[in-house]
Write a protein that holds these residues in place. Structure first.
Motif, short mmCIF file in Angstrom:
data_model
loop_
_atom_site.label_atom_id
_atom_site.label_comp_id
_atom_site.label_asym_id
_atom_site.label_seq_id
_atom_site.Cartn_x
_atom_site.Cartn_y
_atom_site.Cartn_z
N LEU A 47 0.87 -1.29 0.18
CA LEU A 47 -0.08 0.21 -0.16
C LEU A 47 0.96 1.31 0.03
CD1 LEU A 47 -3.10 1.22 0.31
CD2 LEU A 47 -2.45 1.26 2.71
N LEU A 48 1.88 1.09 0.87
CA LEU A 48 2.52 2.51 1.05
C LEU A 48 3.78 2.70 0.00
CD1 LEU A 48 3.06 2.77 4.82
CD2 LEU A 48 1.28 3.57 3.49
N GLU A 49 3.89 1.73 -0.81
CA GLU A 49 5.16 1.86 -1.69
C GLU A 49 4.78 2.95 -2.82
OE1 GLU A 49 5.84 -2.17 -3.27
OE2 GLU A 49 4.05 -1.95 -4.61
N ARG A 50 3.50 3.19 -3.15
CA ARG A 50 2.95 4.25 -4.17
C ARG A 50 3.12 5.69 -3.41
NH1 ARG A 50 0.29 2.33 -8.64
NH2 ARG A 50 0.37 0.07 -8.76
N VAL A 51 3.41 5.89 -2.39
CA VAL A 51 3.46 7.17 -1.81
C VAL A 51 4.90 7.78 -2.25
CG1 VAL A 51 3.61 8.53 0.46
CG2 VAL A 51 1.97 6.79 0.03
N ASP A 52 4.86 8.98 -2.66
CA ASP A 52 6.00 9.98 -2.91
C ASP A 52 6.40 10.46 -1.46
OD1 ASP A 52 8.00 11.60 -3.46
OD2 ASP A 52 7.23 12.35 -5.45
N TRP A 53 7.29 9.89 -0.78
CA TRP A 53 7.52 10.49 0.59
C TRP A 53 8.15 11.97 0.69
CZ3 TRP A 53 4.50 8.16 3.94
CH2 TRP A 53 4.23 6.84 3.83
N GLY A 54 9.16 11.91 -0.52
CA GLY A 54 9.83 13.22 -0.61
C GLY A 54 8.86 14.51 -0.70
N ARG A 55 7.69 14.31 -1.63
CA ARG A 55 6.69 15.30 -1.88
C ARG A 55 5.55 15.40 -0.82
NH1 ARG A 55 1.87 15.74 -4.55
NH2 ARG A 55 1.58 13.49 -4.60
N ILE A 73 3.48 4.70 8.48
CA ILE A 73 3.58 5.83 7.83
C ILE A 73 4.38 7.03 8.67
CG2 ILE A 73 2.11 8.01 7.24
CD1 ILE A 73 -0.54 6.22 6.81
N LEU A 74 4.26 6.98 9.56
CA LEU A 74 5.16 7.90 10.82
C LEU A 74 6.45 7.51 10.54
CD1 LEU A 74 2.85 8.31 13.84
CD2 LEU A 74 3.47 10.08 12.18
N ASN A 75 6.87 6.22 10.40
CA ASN A 75 8.22 6.25 9.95
C ASN A 75 8.82 6.47 8.85
OD1 ASN A 75 8.81 4.43 12.45
ND2 ASN A 75 8.32 2.50 11.39
N ARG A 76 8.02 6.61 7.71
CA ARG A 76 8.48 7.00 6.58
C ARG A 76 8.17 8.71 6.33
NH1 ARG A 76 6.74 1.94 6.74
NH2 ARG A 76 7.75 0.64 4.99
N LEU A 77 7.27 9.12 6.86
CA LEU A 77 7.00 10.59 6.74
C LEU A 77 8.09 11.53 6.88
CD1 LEU A 77 4.19 11.82 6.41
CD2 LEU A 77 3.83 12.31 8.77
N HIS A 78 7.80 12.49 5.97
CA HIS A 78 8.94 13.65 6.09
C HIS A 78 8.66 14.42 7.31
CE1 HIS A 78 10.85 17.71 4.86
NE2 HIS A 78 11.40 16.92 3.98
N PRO A 79 9.83 15.27 7.93
CA PRO A 79 9.91 15.64 9.38
C PRO A 79 8.91 16.89 9.33
CG PRO A 79 12.20 15.15 8.89
CD PRO A 79 11.28 14.75 7.41
N ASN A 80 8.62 17.32 8.19
CA ASN A 80 7.72 18.70 8.41
C ASN A 80 6.24 18.48 7.74
OD1 ASN A 80 9.94 20.45 8.82
ND2 ASN A 80 10.80 20.61 6.90
N GLY A 158 -2.64 16.30 -8.15
CA GLY A 158 -1.75 15.23 -8.32
C GLY A 158 -2.03 14.52 -7.20
N GLY A 159 -2.91 14.60 -6.21
CA GLY A 159 -3.15 13.85 -5.21
C GLY A 159 -3.78 12.28 -5.46
#
Length: 200
Positions: A47-55, A73-80, A158-159
């Motif tokens: 499920l999560l491999e489709r998320v662009d974590w940098g964006r 999600i939190l483990n991969r989520l951008h700090p901001n 783009g969401g």
């Protein structure tokens, strides 16, 4: 650029308590959960491999339950970035508030139909991703349609809405609501799950 994974603290309840709470709520509300155990690591990863974590800066999760996907999600989520989880079950809301602490996480007791109001109240821009494992197949059609329409409107340019289900029933509704829908399948889960990637 890859976002460095950060550990998410689990305070108090251990894994056994997490599974026990999930199972108890399944027996109380089987139509709301759909499975007696949380999602497998294989399903979560797919499920999560489709998320662009940098964006991604705003992610919304419907029905986080005991936080199986929330933690990943939190483990991969951008700090901001911000993760908003919307849950109707008070037991799960209480569990998440007690077991997870992360300044990026906002736990909301409410309905997925009100996603836009919740984002507005938090002062957040449109969502980059909406993730959902809600049992759409057991919902009244009107409720299902309202949640899907509200989710589409709450997404930014783009969401995408990422969904996992144990029944293909919602497929036609997704294709009527979103511009493009891709599908996938994860067999290593109880029960096996269908995944849908819905683009605005």
């Amino acid at each position: 650029m890859a976002v460095q994974e950060r550990p998410v603290a689990l305070a108090g309840p251990d894994r056994r308590a997490q599974l026990s709470l999930f199972a108890r709520n399944f027996f109380k509300h089987p139509r709301m959960l759909g499975s007696i155990i949380p999602s497998s690591p294989f399903l979560v990863r797919r499920l999560l491999e489709r998320v662009d974590w940098g964006r991604a800066r705003v992610i919304v999760e419907y029905g986080p339950g005991v936080g199986t996907i929330t933690r990943e999600i939190l483990n991969r989520l951008h700090p901001n970035a911000t993760l908003v989880v919307i849950e109707t079950n008070d037991d799960f809301v209480d569990f998440l508030n007690r077991s997870l602490y992360d300044p990026r996480l906002k736990v909301i007791a409410g309905s997925a139909e009100d996603i836009q109001a919740q984002l507005n109240q938090l002062g957040l821009p449109p969502a980059d991703y909406v993730l959902a494992g809600l049992p759409f197949s057991t919902m009244p059609a009107e409720c299902r349609e309202r949640i899907l329409a509200a989710s589409r409107e709450a997404l930014g340019s783009g969401g995408a809405m990422l969904i996992y289900q144990f029944s293909p029933k919602v497929s036609s509704d997704l294709r009527q609501t979103f511009t493009r829908v891709e599908s996938d399948f994860e067999p290593i889960n109880v029960p096996p799950a269908r995944l849908y990637y819905c683009h605005k």
